[in-house]
Write an enzyme that holds these catalytic residues in place. Sequence first.
Site, short mmCIF file in Angstrom:
data_model
loop_
_atom_site.label_atom_id
_atom_site.label_comp_id
_atom_site.label_asym_id
_atom_site.label_seq_id
_atom_site.Cartn_x
_atom_site.Cartn_y
_atom_site.Cartn_z
N GLN A 104 0.95 -1.13 -0.02
CA GLN A 104 -0.14 -0.16 -0.05
C GLN A 104 1.10 1.41 -0.07
O GLN A 104 1.88 1.41 1.12
CB GLN A 104 -0.93 0.04 1.20
CG GLN A 104 -2.17 1.38 0.94
CD GLN A 104 -3.10 1.19 2.25
OE1 GLN A 104 -2.44 1.41 3.27
NE2 GLN A 104 -4.26 1.40 1.92
N TYR A 176 -5.98 10.87 3.80
CA TYR A 176 -4.59 11.18 3.67
C TYR A 176 -4.50 11.93 2.30
O TYR A 176 -5.54 12.48 1.84
CB TYR A 176 -3.47 9.88 3.42
CG TYR A 176 -3.61 9.29 4.91
CD1 TYR A 176 -3.26 10.04 6.17
CD2 TYR A 176 -4.13 8.31 5.12
CE1 TYR A 176 -3.15 9.30 7.36
CE2 TYR A 176 -4.27 7.56 6.30
CZ TYR A 176 -3.89 8.46 7.66
OH TYR A 176 -3.84 7.90 8.87
N ARG A 228 -7.70 2.69 -2.96
CA ARG A 228 -8.59 2.32 -1.80
C ARG A 228 -9.23 3.93 -1.74
O ARG A 228 -8.38 4.86 -1.87
CB ARG A 228 -7.63 1.97 -0.69
CG ARG A 228 -8.63 1.82 0.52
CD ARG A 228 -7.78 1.21 1.76
NE ARG A 228 -9.20 0.17 2.46
CZ ARG A 228 -8.97 0.03 3.72
NH1 ARG A 228 -7.91 0.55 4.49
NH2 ARG A 228 -9.54 -0.66 4.21
N GLY A 321 -9.57 -7.03 8.67
CA GLY A 321 -8.38 -5.96 9.37
C GLY A 321 -8.07 -6.71 10.86
O GLY A 321 -7.59 -7.40 11.07
N ARG A 322 -8.98 -5.91 11.93
CA ARG A 322 -8.45 -6.23 13.17
C ARG A 322 -8.90 -7.65 13.36
O ARG A 322 -8.13 -8.46 14.27
CB ARG A 322 -9.57 -5.33 14.24
CG ARG A 322 -9.12 -4.07 14.23
CD ARG A 322 -10.24 -3.13 14.96
NE ARG A 322 -11.48 -3.29 13.80
CZ ARG A 322 -12.53 -2.46 14.13
NH1 ARG A 322 -12.62 -1.61 15.09
NH2 ARG A 322 -13.62 -2.39 13.24
C1 FMN Z 1 -4.04 -1.28 13.57
C2 FMN Z 1 -4.75 -0.71 12.18
C3 FMN Z 1 -3.98 -0.22 11.31
C4 FMN Z 1 -4.46 0.38 10.16
N1 FMN Z 1 -3.85 1.03 9.25
C5 FMN Z 1 -4.25 1.24 7.75
C6 FMN Z 1 -3.31 1.62 6.86
O1 FMN Z 1 -2.14 1.29 6.84
N2 FMN Z 1 -3.97 1.62 5.71
C7 FMN Z 1 -5.31 1.61 5.55
O2 FMN Z 1 -5.70 2.07 4.38
N3 FMN Z 1 -6.01 1.40 6.44
C8 FMN Z 1 -5.67 1.13 7.59
N4 FMN Z 1 -6.58 0.83 8.77
C9 FMN Z 1 -7.87 0.50 8.39
C10 FMN Z 1 -8.17 -1.07 8.03
O3 FMN Z 1 -7.48 -1.35 6.80
C11 FMN Z 1 -9.50 -1.31 7.89
O4 FMN Z 1 -10.23 -0.43 6.83
C12 FMN Z 1 -10.29 -1.13 9.28
O5 FMN Z 1 -9.75 -1.57 10.59
C13 FMN Z 1 -11.86 -1.64 9.20
O6 FMN Z 1 -11.70 -3.14 9.17
P1 FMN Z 1 -11.68 -3.94 10.42
O7 FMN Z 1 -13.27 -3.69 11.14
O8 FMN Z 1 -11.82 -5.44 9.96
O9 FMN Z 1 -10.56 -3.86 11.51
C14 FMN Z 1 -5.98 0.29 10.05
C15 FMN Z 1 -6.71 -0.35 10.82
C16 FMN Z 1 -6.10 -0.74 12.15
C17 FMN Z 1 -6.69 -1.49 12.79
#
Ligand code: FMN
Length: 376
Positions: A104, A176, A228, A321-322
Amino acid sequence: MNEKYKELFSTYTLPNGVELKNRIVIAPMTHYSSNPDGTVSEDELNYYARRSHGVSMVITACTNVIANGKGFPGQFAANRDEMIPGLSRVASAIKDQGAKAVLQIYHGGRMSPPELVPNGDIYSASAVPAERPGMQTPKALTEDQIEEIIEAFGETTRRAIEAGFDGVEIHGANGYLLQQFFSPHSNRREDRYGGSLEKRMTFPLAIIDKVKSVVAEHAKSPFIVGYRFSPEEPETPGITMADTLAFVDVLADKGLDYLHVSLGEFHSTPRVGVEDLSKSRIEYLLETINHRVPLIGVGSIKTAEDARKALETGVAFVALGREIIVDPDWVQKVEEGRENEIATVLYPDQQEELVVPTGLWKRIMSVKGWFPVQER
Ligand SMILES: Cc1cc2nc3c(=O)[nH]c(=O)nc-3n(C[C@H](O)[C@H](O)[C@H](O)COP(=O)(O)O)c2cc1C
């Protein structure tokens, strides 16, 4: 495997001909654990290796394409050729587990902490600070600086190719720099990069064109290019669902391999800008895209049933994600009919067991309500 989850394990061929082995991908997640010079640490490699073995594609944490785009402490950098060996180790850690590795690529813009960028100078489309307490007013980028950043996205794509990645995801989401150009909140320009909805698309579209031209020139085999975006902003003015549907209509014809909508809740509904506020954002997006490009959806997917229902909407992929931090064996458990064993909570003593780098673990433990943390 339970019959009703079969679709999650069907293959999917991207527009560029690359076949993905199933419909579960890992969402990009920053891990705050790279070395201070932007090189990759062992902890990060172990983190990727531990959770890449079941999913079809891993989108890495965002990496900055130029020094003034750094947005997080412990972020890994891809802005110089000397980073290629480290990037190559990230790509291998993922690919060795049988998943496609997608880097990314991003610029933090006005969200960059001044202490992380050269001379403390932060930049955006216009000199408008983010609406959060304590945010510094950024400098408006000159046209020359914009050209330099577009070039940097191209150079980073070349490095991703040389490092052995299967693709790049252009980070146009989460507030961003690319989103700052599309947003009427942060973009008040009157030149060719701003002034109308169409002109606010100019910068992200120029980056897509640059990335694609670098791929055409340097990639020896099909290389994935995804984009994205975040569908709406809470600010006024801010990006509305209607703005996003107009943008997505253009993005769908850009020859991308996928679009990836960034959502906290997969089935969330629009705030403003469309007639039916009870219809989900995903439904609106799929309608506009009309099968022109695959869509990845994300947001609070925890159980196999959550993933099945998400895929049923018509998205091509569901991103975790999480949940993939909480349970790195999520995919295997569903594949083996053990979906009842999926863990959906974290315990404070699990850092080592779950192979999570310390920087990320500290954040997880300190930000209340972000992760489902429980005491034993
Ligand atoms: C620890 C953490 C770091 C993240 N870093 C990024 C990132 O670097 N780039 C991005 O597009 N989204 C980032 N996100 C957002 C996740 O990609 C995702 O869209 C968001 O957590 C919702 O999905 P989830 O409910 O499955 O966690 C981050 C989320 C978390 C929890």
